[in-house]
Design an enzyme around this catalytic site. Sequence first.
Site, PDB file in Angstrom:
ATOM      1  N   HIS A 163       0.828  -1.218   0.000  1.00 34.32           N
ATOM      2  CA  HIS A 163       0.000   0.000   0.000  1.00 34.32           C
ATOM      3  C   HIS A 163       0.857   1.262   0.000  1.00 34.32           C
ATOM      4  O   HIS A 163       0.448   2.299  -0.511  1.00 34.32           O
ATOM      5  CB  HIS A 163      -0.967  -0.026   1.186  1.00 34.32           C
ATOM      6  CG  HIS A 163      -2.077  -1.022   1.014  1.00 34.32           C
ATOM      7  ND1 HIS A 163      -3.372  -0.778   1.408  1.00 34.32           N
ATOM      8  CD2 HIS A 163      -2.075  -2.269   0.466  1.00 34.32           C
ATOM      9  CE1 HIS A 163      -4.125  -1.836   1.110  1.00 34.32           C
ATOM     10  NE2 HIS A 163      -3.356  -2.752   0.555  1.00 34.32           N
ATOM     11  N   ASP A 174       8.347   4.891  -0.176  1.00 30.63           N
ATOM     12  CA  ASP A 174       9.025   5.947   0.586  1.00 30.63           C
ATOM     13  C   ASP A 174       8.607   6.015   2.054  1.00 30.63           C
ATOM     14  O   ASP A 174       9.058   6.883   2.788  1.00 30.63           O
ATOM     15  CB  ASP A 174       8.778   7.312  -0.079  1.00 30.63           C
ATOM     16  CG  ASP A 174       7.293   7.678  -0.117  1.00 30.63           C
ATOM     17  OD1 ASP A 174       6.462   6.844   0.304  1.00 30.63           O
ATOM     18  OD2 ASP A 174       6.965   8.789  -0.573  1.00 30.63           O
TER      19      ASP A 174
END
Length: 334
Positions: free
Chosen positions: A52, A68
């Site tokens: 996700h 990230d």
Amino acid sequence: GLARPVFCPSGHVTANSACCALFPMVDKLQTDLFDGGECGEEAHSALRLAFHDAIGFSLRGGKGGGADGSILIFNKTELTFHANGGIDDITSRQFPVFQELKLSAGDFVHLAAAVGTANCPGAPRLQFMFGRPAPKAPAPDLTVPEPTDSVTSILSRFADAGFSPREAIALLSSHTIAAADVVDVTIPGTPFDSTVGTFDTQVFLEVLLKGSLFPGNGSQPGEVVSPLHGEMRLQSDFALARDPRTACFWQAMVDDQQRMTSEFKAAMAKLQVLGQDTRKLVDCSDVVPVPKTFTKQIKFPATFSKKDLQLTCKDLPFPNLATVAGPAPTIPPV
Ligand code: HEM
Ligand SMILES: [Ca+2]
């Protein structure tokens, strides 16, 4: 030339001295997050979280920074997205551990996923690249596919992030260690296959069986009939397993642990660096624990056999599999 092995103060050996700092962190993840190295709910959820997080990315730009850690840092935003239902459990479990370790959010989320997955017997040893910078902004909504989405929409979302239909199916190997908490809130922890603690090919087999029942409170959005009591079947898995664009990739996994693990490993290696400049990352894959192997022959669940299959791939013969003895099972929640 070839790098010489580095001997870390902790006694571990690695290809790059920058990786030495990670070995104690892996130990801490195992103790504080994964109950001492289990393939339990936290391990499963760490893998889902990595997906996700990373899929918030587009080759065309404008859909987030990819792998990230934005889902951890900007959780106030990303957890309001419908597709992130149930993710709050793992972000709140991970956050205090994240604060103790000196890692960027992206490195934390993607190391946790690699370590958690390694706790599951049969899983490949995932790659881990070290050195992601801090995330800049939350991903926008609608980057994460939902079980109510059509095959066309799912495949185009994956394509937009750089994945072929074959790679999308490879990534769905993850549903062999998966359970649903929020698809039907009356039955949290309902697994997608009968071996939720093992990274085997069982999910590819069981999703091809004719369904007959809902495991909980009737039909929910994104859910279709499942073959086994206590088992959840996602509409998206059902459709991808039967669609002409993906059915043969799906069926090819059924009796091929080697194919599944190597394709999953390759697709995960791509997923876990989406949006990153890999020239600035260090390969620290040798900090990831080596998973236990899985060599058992998979079987039809008791009472099921070839006659219960819904096959649409015309190009491949279906493997001959035995059936577990006894009455039809009820899959316990996790
Ligand atoms: C078509 C794409 C996908 C859809 C529609 C989808 C949908 C879902 C849904 C609805 C759940 C249950 C959530 C809940 O009720 O708690 C789930 C669980 C899970 N998914 Fe997916 N998923 C997809 C792809 C992936 C991918 C690519 C990965 C990883 C690479 C992944 C990993 C997982 C894992 C590990 C779980 C179980 C989490 C746990 O047991 O705590 N999924 N998925
Ligand atoms: Ca399994």
